[in-house]
Design a protein around this motif. Sequence first.
Motif: not given
Lengths: 280, 215
Positions: A99, A237-240, A233-234
């Motif tokens: 990611r 906070n990503q899922r999954p 900060s991004i």
Amino acid sequence: MSLHYASNDWYPVADAACLARGPRKTRLLGTDLEVLGPFDHPVVTDMGGRCFPVQVRYNHLWTTIGDDPRPLFDIPEADEPGRRHVPCGVVRVKCSPLRAVENFLDIAHFPFVHTGILGAEPHTEVAAYKAEIREDVDEVWATNISFYQPQAAKSAAGGITTRYEYRVPAPTAAVLYKTCPPRPEAMDVIAIFVQPRSETDCDVWPWMALYDDTTNFADLAQFQQEIFLQDRSILENQRPVKLPLDPKLEIPTRADMTSIAYRRWLKRRGAYYGALTDQT
Amino acid sequence: MPSMPVGLSRDLPPKRVMRASVGGQDIVVWRASNGDIAAWDNRCPHRGMALSHGFVRGNALACLYHGWHYEQSGRCSYIPAHPDLDPPATIHTTRFGVTERDGVIWVDTTDTAKPGMLTEPLDPLRSLIAEVSEAAVEAACHSTPFEGEMPQPSGSGLYALGTIRLALLTNPLGPNRTQVTVLTSPGLSLQTRLALSRWCETLRRNAEATGTGGA
Ligand code: FES
Ligand SMILES: [Fe+2]
């Protein structure tokens, strides 16, 4: 299986500045390591005392824990005279290493995440560009990208339309070529080298090779660090947390062609460490 | 999963976004400029960013990562990278039931939200989170005096604190974490409301000290 593939790549585990402060205890692909200086004669061991190979490239110390490592990728621009090499320290991010790379390949987020620096509303449009897997070198490339930027680099005096090219030479590394404000005919090189601590956390080492002889070193590194902290900060906070390789799980658009190519390329080489797959 | 109280209406004015949780489901609740409320899976369909970090533009919620807009219906209405594109109807968030009653926001992840019925009119006091089980919060309520007197249970989750009536609505966030929404008799003086708010703090401390939490 995913670990086996990943273990045969080289990863950054230190730079000169961090080794000058003393030995670095760290983690790579779930294995605890200790890195001992000096930077030009380093030793990397696991907790059982097993030594791993090391090499110094691009101002970083690289190691591999695999039995049959692929060669470390080449960045030819590193050897061009006149470029200043700037290691930008390390940023710890609680996200998949993949990611972190994908975010680096993305320009559509500039106006929202790097507001006033790398982008600004209303200049949000991402014009069509070319993204491909280059079969001859087995790398992902994105070319012909241009984007309006208020403060494209430390050396930029004001807003300019910046040209970009991206190159992914390894699953956890990406190189960006972008218009160099003081020398419009040349391209600055900005890279991220990601050290996967596990599938869900990583240390990111940004590195630059620039034609900028006026800005001081600390300011250059800090500019890049600040940008990466905004990305963090991004990323946290990503899922999954792991990067989905199944195209049905997340919805891309034309602006995401690089990300689509990157995911496809990871899938076909079996680079699943940090990825969400049918197998995991 | 029944409908759960996730906070107070007055803590979510127009153009505000908040994060909530029901039965382990991460949720974003937000209010458009026109006052309409929506509750969704806290995840942007584009690249999985938590929508609770987003911002309201007019009557749409914009994701912080790439600024995609989602209307109250959950449908994606605008993609800034492609300003001229009319986004396909297939791009939308995962919606949950949400409704408001007696100043409390109720969310249901499996059905239309049905607010818990209060047997008498009450005003919202405050919402708080205690790091203990739901049972420990209720136990502490029986043993935390207000102005020298123990609260008396009076049926349907209501308590009498002297002449004041009080309701505790609980939403379990985990085995040792509970969201508590507190309502009281209407028309109390500011002074009494402040005293009750302090009592809530004491209740939380007592629950956390004696409850099953932290084990
Ligand atoms: S992740 Fe929400 S707009 Fe891209
Ligand atoms: Fe970024």
